[in-house]
Design a protein around this motif. Sequence first.
Motif, PDB file in Angstrom:
ATOM      1  N   UNK A  65       0.836  -1.206   0.000  1.00 33.21           N
ATOM      2  CA  UNK A  65       0.000   0.000   0.000  1.00 33.21           C
ATOM      3  C   UNK A  65       0.871   1.256   0.000  1.00 33.21           C
ATOM      4  N   UNK A  66       1.974   1.191   0.711  1.00 35.15           N
ATOM      5  CA  UNK A  66       2.896   2.333   0.725  1.00 35.15           C
ATOM      6  C   UNK A  66       3.493   2.566  -0.660  1.00 35.15           C
ATOM      7  N   UNK A  67       3.846   1.482  -1.337  1.00 38.93           N
ATOM      8  CA  UNK A  67       4.356   1.608  -2.709  1.00 38.93           C
ATOM      9  C   UNK A  67       3.296   2.178  -3.643  1.00 38.93           C
ATOM     10  N   UNK A  68       2.054   1.723  -3.497  1.00 34.34           N
ATOM     11  CA  UNK A  68       0.971   2.257  -4.321  1.00 34.34           C
ATOM     12  C   UNK A  68       0.806   3.750  -4.088  1.00 34.34           C
ATOM     13  N   UNK A  69       0.883   4.170  -2.846  1.00 36.89           N
ATOM     14  CA  UNK A  69       0.755   5.582  -2.509  1.00 36.89           C
ATOM     15  C   UNK A  69       1.885   6.401  -3.117  1.00 36.89           C
ATOM     16  N   UNK A  70       3.094   5.856  -3.068  1.00 38.09           N
ATOM     17  CA  UNK A  70       4.249   6.561  -3.630  1.00 38.09           C
ATOM     18  C   UNK A  70       4.181   6.652  -5.146  1.00 38.09           C
ATOM     19  N   UNK A  71       3.485   5.736  -5.792  1.00 43.12           N
ATOM     20  CA  UNK A  71       3.378   5.785  -7.249  1.00 43.12           C
ATOM     21  C   UNK A  71       2.229   6.656  -7.731  1.00 43.12           C
ATOM     22  N   UNK A  72       1.453   7.221  -6.799  1.00 40.03           N
ATOM     23  CA  UNK A  72       0.406   8.158  -7.198  1.00 40.03           C
ATOM     24  C   UNK A  72      -1.006   7.614  -7.179  1.00 40.03           C
ATOM     25  N   UNK A  73      -1.212   6.415  -6.673  1.00 40.03           N
ATOM     26  CA  UNK A  73      -2.566   5.877  -6.553  1.00 40.03           C
ATOM     27  C   UNK A  73      -3.285   6.690  -5.484  1.00 40.03           C
ATOM     28  N   UNK A  74      -4.478   7.229  -5.782  1.00 39.76           N
ATOM     29  CA  UNK A  74      -5.175   8.079  -4.810  1.00 39.76           C
ATOM     30  C   UNK A  74      -5.522   7.339  -3.512  1.00 39.76           C
ATOM     31  N   UNK A  75      -5.603   8.088  -2.426  1.00 48.67           N
ATOM     32  CA  UNK A  75      -5.993   7.521  -1.136  1.00 48.67           C
ATOM     33  C   UNK A  75      -7.405   6.963  -1.221  1.00 48.67           C
ATOM     34  N   UNK A  76      -7.630   5.829  -0.583  1.00 49.45           N
ATOM     35  CA  UNK A  76      -8.945   5.210  -0.570  1.00 49.45           C
ATOM     36  C   UNK A  76      -9.185   4.212  -1.683  1.00 49.45           C
TER      37      UNK A  76
END
Length: 100
Positions: A65-76
């Motif tokens: 999830x942290x990697x997804x967040x760092x790649x620009x996937x929106x929160x939620x």
Amino acid sequence: MISTLDTRGYFSCTTPEPYGVLGIIVIWNGPVVSLGMKVVQALAAGNCVVVKPSEFTPFAPYLYARLLSETGVPDGVSSIVSGGAEVGGAQVCHPKVERR
């Protein structure tokens, strides 16, 4: 849109549409592989995901999830719900869960 090969004067196509929110249960003996096989395809198809990791391997989904967040996937778009078998049971037996 995917057109069929044999149209013979007709127009036929398939239009892929996302399901919405998908509940994904991650196995204990291969959490990273399981996440890669399930979450990536769900997100690529336009769905949001709720991931329930195994209680024996809880940290891999959080790093993912942290990697997804760092790649620009929106929160939620990707959420994690932790717990034991009762959480997984509630995830799949909820009355609003559609079975396909």
